[in-house]
Design a protein around this motif. Structure first.
Motif, mmCIF file in Angstrom:
data_model
loop_
_atom_site.group_PDB
_atom_site.id
_atom_site.type_symbol
_atom_site.label_atom_id
_atom_site.label_comp_id
_atom_site.label_asym_id
_atom_site.label_seq_id
_atom_site.Cartn_x
_atom_site.Cartn_y
_atom_site.Cartn_z
ATOM 1 N N GLU A 254 47.790 -5.172 -26.886
ATOM 2 C CA GLU A 254 46.680 -5.990 -26.403
ATOM 3 C C GLU A 254 47.096 -6.778 -25.158
ATOM 4 O O GLU A 254 46.339 -6.867 -24.178
ATOM 5 N N ILE A 255 48.286 -7.329 -25.161
ATOM 6 C CA ILE A 255 48.785 -8.058 -23.986
ATOM 7 C C ILE A 255 48.947 -7.117 -22.804
ATOM 8 O O ILE A 255 48.653 -7.475 -21.647
ATOM 9 N N ALA A 256 49.410 -5.885 -23.077
ATOM 10 C CA ALA A 256 49.552 -4.902 -21.995
ATOM 11 C C ALA A 256 48.204 -4.610 -21.346
ATOM 12 O O ALA A 256 48.106 -4.434 -20.119
ATOM 13 N N ARG A 257 47.143 -4.542 -22.153
ATOM 14 C CA ARG A 257 45.806 -4.318 -21.582
ATOM 15 C C ARG A 257 45.376 -5.506 -20.718
ATOM 16 O O ARG A 257 44.752 -5.323 -19.676
ATOM 17 N N PHE A 258 45.693 -6.728 -21.155
ATOM 18 C CA PHE A 258 45.378 -7.897 -20.335
ATOM 19 C C PHE A 258 46.118 -7.835 -19.000
ATOM 20 O O PHE A 258 45.549 -8.117 -17.948
ATOM 21 N N ASP A 259 47.404 -7.467 -19.063
ATOM 22 C CA ASP A 259 48.205 -7.424 -17.845
ATOM 23 C C ASP A 259 47.702 -6.376 -16.863
ATOM 24 O O ASP A 259 47.809 -6.549 -15.644
ATOM 25 N N SER A 260 47.165 -5.277 -17.384
ATOM 26 C CA SER A 260 46.681 -4.213 -16.499
ATOM 27 C C SER A 260 45.373 -4.568 -15.824
ATOM 28 O O SER A 260 44.988 -3.942 -14.828
ATOM 29 N N GLY A 261 44.651 -5.573 -16.349
ATOM 30 C CA GLY A 261 43.404 -6.009 -15.727
ATOM 31 C C GLY A 261 42.224 -5.095 -16.003
ATOM 32 O O GLY A 261 41.219 -5.151 -15.278
ATOM 33 N N VAL A 262 42.313 -4.261 -17.012
ATOM 34 C CA VAL A 262 41.218 -3.317 -17.284
ATOM 35 C C VAL A 262 40.219 -3.876 -18.295
ATOM 36 O O VAL A 262 39.152 -3.290 -18.498
ATOM 37 N N GLU A 263 40.547 -4.982 -18.924
ATOM 38 C CA GLU A 263 39.668 -5.539 -19.951
ATOM 39 C C GLU A 263 38.416 -6.146 -19.327
ATOM 40 O O GLU A 263 38.492 -6.852 -18.314
ATOM 41 N N GLN A 264 37.262 -5.875 -19.904
ATOM 42 C CA GLN A 264 35.999 -6.435 -19.455
ATOM 43 C C GLN A 264 35.207 -6.942 -20.651
ATOM 44 O O GLN A 264 35.312 -6.395 -21.756
ATOM 45 N N ILE A 378 47.420 -14.322 -26.522
ATOM 46 C CA ILE A 378 46.283 -13.398 -26.625
ATOM 47 C C ILE A 378 44.969 -14.162 -26.547
ATOM 48 O O ILE A 378 44.015 -13.720 -25.884
ATOM 49 N N ALA A 379 44.898 -15.327 -27.185
ATOM 50 C CA ALA A 379 43.675 -16.133 -27.096
ATOM 51 C C ALA A 379 43.389 -16.522 -25.651
ATOM 52 O O ALA A 379 42.234 -16.461 -25.193
ATOM 53 N N ALA A 380 44.436 -16.918 -24.913
ATOM 54 C CA ALA A 380 44.243 -17.272 -23.504
ATOM 55 C C ALA A 380 43.808 -16.058 -22.693
ATOM 56 O O ALA A 380 43.004 -16.171 -21.765
ATOM 57 N N GLY A 381 44.324 -14.863 -23.037
ATOM 58 C CA GLY A 381 43.911 -13.648 -22.327
ATOM 59 C C GLY A 381 42.451 -13.329 -22.547
ATOM 60 O O GLY A 381 41.725 -12.975 -21.607
ATOM 61 N N HIS A 382 41.975 -13.453 -23.777
ATOM 62 C CA HIS A 382 40.545 -13.215 -24.058
ATOM 63 C C HIS A 382 39.678 -14.254 -23.340
ATOM 64 O O HIS A 382 38.601 -13.916 -22.825
ATOM 65 N N ALA A 383 40.123 -15.508 -23.329
ATOM 66 C CA ALA A 383 39.347 -16.542 -22.636
ATOM 67 C C ALA A 383 39.234 -16.237 -21.151
ATOM 68 O O ALA A 383 38.179 -16.448 -20.532
ATOM 69 N N LYS A 384 40.305 -15.726 -20.555
ATOM 70 C CA LYS A 384 40.265 -15.380 -19.129
ATOM 71 C C LYS A 384 39.278 -14.256 -18.869
ATOM 72 O O LYS A 384 38.545 -14.271 -17.866
ATOM 73 N N VAL A 385 39.249 -13.260 -19.760
ATOM 74 C CA VAL A 385 38.288 -12.157 -19.597
ATOM 75 C C VAL A 385 36.858 -12.674 -19.687
ATOM 76 O O VAL A 385 35.966 -12.226 -18.949
ATOM 77 N N LEU A 386 36.624 -13.654 -20.555
ATOM 78 C CA LEU A 386 35.283 -14.228 -20.703
ATOM 79 C C LEU A 386 34.910 -15.166 -19.562
ATOM 80 O O LEU A 386 33.747 -15.566 -19.450
ATOM 81 N N GLY A 387 35.882 -15.542 -18.740
ATOM 82 C CA GLY A 387 35.613 -16.552 -17.712
ATOM 83 C C GLY A 387 35.535 -17.942 -18.304
ATOM 84 O O GLY A 387 34.973 -18.854 -17.688
ATOM 85 N N ALA A 388 36.091 -18.117 -19.511
ATOM 86 C CA ALA A 388 36.072 -19.409 -20.188
ATOM 87 C C ALA A 388 37.346 -20.180 -19.879
ATOM 88 O O ALA A 388 38.315 -19.638 -19.346
ATOM 89 N N GLU A 389 37.345 -21.446 -20.235
ATOM 90 C CA GLU A 389 38.508 -22.315 -20.018
ATOM 91 C C GLU A 389 39.074 -22.716 -21.375
ATOM 92 O O GLU A 389 38.397 -23.371 -22.175
ATOM 93 N N LEU A 390 40.322 -22.315 -21.632
ATOM 94 C CA LEU A 390 40.999 -22.650 -22.885
ATOM 95 C C LEU A 390 42.150 -23.600 -22.561
ATOM 96 O O LEU A 390 43.079 -23.235 -21.839
ATOM 97 N N THR A 391 42.070 -24.823 -23.082
ATOM 98 C CA THR A 391 43.096 -25.823 -22.829
ATOM 99 C C THR A 391 43.662 -26.315 -24.151
ATOM 100 O O THR A 391 43.008 -26.240 -25.194
#
Length: 414
Positions: A254-264, A378-391
Motif C-alpha cells: 500500500e505504501i509503494a502505491r502511495f509512493d508511485s503516485g498512482v492512487e486516486q 498509511i493514514a497520512a497517505g490516504h489523507a493526501k490522496v483525498l486532499g484532506a489535512e491530517l494533523t
C-alpha cells in the motif's frame, strides 16, 4: 525587516556617506583654493608696494608703515626677515600682508576677507542640491537592485518549499533566472540536492515495492501451510506471526502505491456523521472490540461531503487501532462538520511525530508500545490522496489527538 529593505538601506547609507564625504572634500578644497588666491594677491600687492616705497618713498595700494593694528604673529615673522601673509579669524576676517623695508620699518597691506563669498555660496548650494539628487537616484537604484535580488531569493526559497512538499521536479535554477552569481550557485546546489533526493526516494520506493511483491507469494504459502498444522499452542503462534507478516507485506504494498503516485480517490457523496458511526461499528465487529472501547460523538448538523468512503474508513481504522495499541481506551471519535477527531487516553504522541508527521518503521516512544510505524503513515497517505489535512497533536486531557479535516465539496457548475 526583509532582505530587500535591509539591502536598500545598506546601499543608501553607504552611498550617502560617500557623497557626504565627497561634497565636504570638494567644498573644503574650494575654500582652500580661494584662500590661496587671496594670499597670492595680497603677496603680489605688498611686493609692488615695497618696491615703490624703496625707490620713491611712496607706498602703493593703501599700504601703511608700522601699522599699530598689525597682528603680532605677522610682526614677529617680518622681524625675522620674512615676507608673510596672515588671515585673522571671524568675525570681520581680514587678510594681511607685510614686509620689511628700509630704515627697519614694516610696510603692510590689509583687505577684507569676505566669508560669505557669492561664488562659495553658489558652490555650497550646488553641492547640497547635487548631493540630495544623487542620494535620491542611488536610493532608487538600490531599491531596484535589492528588489531584483530579493525576488530571486524568494523564488529560490519558494522552489525549496515545493521540493520539501514532494515536488522534486521543481527547478530552483529556473526560478533564480540567468546569472552567474551566488544566488544561481545556491539554486544549482539546491537542484543537485533535489536530484539526489529524487534518486534515493525512487530507489527506496522500488526496493519497498519489490520486497513486498516478492514476499507476497511465500507469505501466502506460509499462511496456508500454517492453517494445516495440528491444533496446539505452537501452531497458534506460527499462524499469529504469519498473519502479522502478511499484514506487514500488505502495508508495504500500500505504501509503494502511495509512493508511485498512482492512487486516486473514488469520490461519492457521504453523510459523514452516519458513515463514521457505521464504520466504527464494523471495526468493532472485525476486531472483536468492546462497545465502550470506541465511542462516537456527533457535534452539530449532519454534513454531506464528496469523498472516498473506503479511504475514510481505512484512516479511521488505522487511527483507532493505533490508539488502542499504544494508548488507553476509550477511544473517542468526534465528528463536527467536515472534521473528524480521534482521541485516546494514553501518554500522547511523541513530540517528533507532532512536529514532523509520521515516519515509516518508527513507532515513537517506548511507552507508546511497539509496532512497525506504518499505520499512521498509511493514514497520512490516504489523507493526501483525498486532499484532506491530517494533523497530530495533544488532547486537552493529555492523550493523543489526530484531526482529519476533509476538503470542502466543490460547487457544481450549472
Amino acid at each position: 525587516m526583509g532582505l530587500r529593505s535591509k539591502l536598500g538601506l545598506i546601499f543608501l547609507l553607504v552611498s550617502s556617506l560617500a557623497i557626504l564625504v565627497l561634497c565636504v572634500a570638494v567644498y573644503t578644497q574650494a575654500q582652500s583654493s580661494r584662500l590661496d588666491r587671496t594670499r597670492s594677491f595680497a603677496d603680489e600687492r605688498i611686493q609692488l608696494a615695497a618696491e615703490s616705497y624703496d625707490r620713491n618713498d611712496v607706498p602703493l595700494f593703501g599700504s601703511r608703515l608700522d601699522d599699530p593694528d598689525l597682528p603680532p604673529q605677522l610682526r614677529d615673522a617680518v622681524k625675522n626677515g620674512k615676507r608673510a601673509t596672515f588671515k585673522t579669524g571671524s568675525p570681520n576676517a581680514k587678510m594681511w600682508a607685510a614686509v620689511a623695508v628700509k630704515d627697519g620699518r614694516i610696510l603692510s597691506i590689509v583687505q577684507d576677507y569676505d566669508v560669505n563669498d557669492p561664488s562659495m555660496n553658489a558652490l555650497r548650494r550646488a553641492l547640497i542640491l547635487g548631493g540630495i539628487g544623487t542620494v535620491a537616484l542611488v536610493a532608487l537604484a538600490s531599491v531596484v537592485l535589492a528588489g531584483s535580488l530579493s525576488r530571486r531569493i524568494v523564488a529560490v526559497a519558494s522552489t525549496a518549499r515545493r521540493i520539501a512538499a514532494g515536488e522534486l521536479d521543481a527547478s530552483a535554477a529556473e526560478a533564480a533566472g540567468k546569472g552567474k552569481d551566488e544566488v544561481q550557485s545556491l539554486a544549482l546546489a539546491l537542484d543537485t540536492m533535489a536530484s539526489s533526493l529524487r534518486g534515493q526516494l525512487e530507489a527506496e520506493r522500488r526496493f519497498t515495492a519489490d520486497v513486498a511483491h516478492d514476499l507476497r507469494t511465500p507469505v501466502t504459502g506460509l499462511l496456508t501451510a500454517a492453517e494445516l498444522l495440528p491444533p496446539g499452542r505452537p501452531s497458534e503462534l506460527v499462524r499469529d506471526r504469519a498473519k502479522v507478516l502478511r499484514r506487514l507485506v500488505e502495508d508495504l504494498l500500500e505504501i509503494a502505491r502511495f509512493d508511485s503516485g498512482v492512487e486516486q480517490a473514488d469520490l461519492e457523496n457521504v453523510g459523514l456523521g452516519a458513515f463514521v458511526g457505521s464504520a466504527v461499528g464494523r471495526l468493532r465487529m472485525q476486531q472483536s472490540l468492546a462497545p465502550d472501547s470506541v465511542v462516537v460523538h456527533r457535534v452539530g448538523p449532519e454534513e454531506t461531503v464528496s469523498t472516498d468512503s473506503r479511504r475514510i474508513e481505512r484512516i479511521l481504522a488505522n487511527l483507532i487501532v493505533n490508539g488502542l495499541r499504544h494508548g488507553k481506551p476509550p477511544i473517542e471519535v468526534t465528528v463536527n462538520g467536515r472534521v473528524i477527531e480521534v482521541v485516546d487516553h494514553g501518554s500522547g504522541y511523541p513530540e517528533e511525530l507532532i512536529a514532523e508527521g509520521p515516519r515509516r518503521f518508527r513507532s515513537g516512544m517506548a511507552e507508546r508500545g511497539v509496532g512497525h510505524g506504518l499505520g499512521l503513515t498509511i493514514a497520512a497517505g490516504h489523507a493526501k490522496v483525498l486532499g484532506a489535512e491530517l494533523t497530530f497533536g495533544s488532547a486537552l486531557s493529555g492523550g493523543a489527538l489526530a484531526r482529519l479535516v476533509l476538503p470542502p465539496t466543490p460547487e457544481t457548475e450549472l
